[in-house]
Write an enzyme that holds these catalytic residues in place. Structure first.
Site, short mmCIF file in Angstrom:
data_model
loop_
_atom_site.label_atom_id
_atom_site.label_comp_id
_atom_site.label_asym_id
_atom_site.label_seq_id
_atom_site.Cartn_x
_atom_site.Cartn_y
_atom_site.Cartn_z
N ARG A 97 26.22 35.18 40.80
CA ARG A 97 26.09 35.69 39.44
C ARG A 97 26.50 37.16 39.39
NH1 ARG A 97 21.28 35.63 34.95
NH2 ARG A 97 22.38 37.03 33.52
N ARG A 106 28.07 32.89 33.18
CA ARG A 106 27.46 33.09 34.49
C ARG A 106 27.47 31.80 35.29
NH1 ARG A 106 22.34 34.33 30.91
NH2 ARG A 106 24.07 34.87 29.64
N ASP A 109 21.86 31.06 35.99
CA ASP A 109 20.87 31.88 35.30
C ASP A 109 19.51 31.23 35.55
OD1 ASP A 109 19.73 33.79 33.62
OD2 ASP A 109 20.04 32.57 31.82
N ASP A 111 15.49 31.72 34.77
CA ASP A 111 14.50 32.44 33.98
C ASP A 111 13.11 31.89 34.26
OD1 ASP A 111 16.27 34.13 32.63
OD2 ASP A 111 16.63 32.65 31.06
#
Length: 189
Positions: A97, A106, A109, A111
């Site tokens: 990334r 990207r 990712d 989260d």
């Protein structure tokens, strides 16, 4: 005479996960990137208890980029929230990334969405994720695996958040959770 002991078997229901991660990718082999990230999590000792299906989603924020594949994983870990955040950032970096454009394309990712009902308002980690309730690409796969999960700080279940979410971006099922689990098993063989 004593009566024979009655065997007492306590059935403990499987523990429902209370830590959730959102995963996304829109560069390269998106599905492979997500599987590599899940494998990297397992290599770090993170136990993956539930996986949603893969959802293809319109990008949010910066529209001139390919569609994403997204999923949500329910996990267990002995890591603290900040240790888990560091682990996620390290995996993102390891998988290539590059952070050039905010909300840009990207390879991966990761989260941290919710961690054991913890509410935290300090950088570098806000819990629950501050935009979780605004994004159908998070809420739809999250609801697939934990619709009744109560999101601390938002005082609503995932299902309730999804019902009132105003996000109009397209989110469609791309592959089932079973497909993803088969790919994970093949990758481990």
């Amino acid at each position: 005479m004593r009566s024979p002991a009655i065997a007492m078997t306590q059935i403990t229901p499987p523990t429902a996960p209370d830590i959730f991660i959102g995963l996304g990718s829109n560069l390269g082999d998106r599905e492979k990137n997500l599987i590599r990230a899940l494998k990297a999590l397992e290599e770090e000792g993170v136990q993956i208890h539930r996986l949603s299906g893969l959802y293809e989603t319109e990008p949010v924020g910066f529209a001139q980029q390919p569609d994403f594949l997204n999923l949500v994983a329910g996990i267990a870990t002995s890591l603290s929230p900040l240790q888990l955040l560091s682990c996620l950032l390290e995996i993102e970096q390891r998988l290539g990334r590059i952070r050039k454009i905010h909300w840009g394309a990207r390879t991966i990712d990761l989260d941290l969405l919710c961690f054991q009902h913890i509410i935290r308002q300090e950088e570098p980690l806000i819990l629950p994720h501050p935009r979780l309730h605004e994004r159908r690409f998070v809420l739809i796969p999250f609801a697939e695996i934990a619709a009744g999960y109560h999101v601390a700080g938002l005082n609503a279940s995932v299902r309730e958040l999804l019902q009132v979410c105003a996000d109009a971006h397209t989110v469609r099922l791309y592959r089932s959770a079973q497909h993803l689990q088969r790919r994970m098993r093949k990758a481990q063989a």
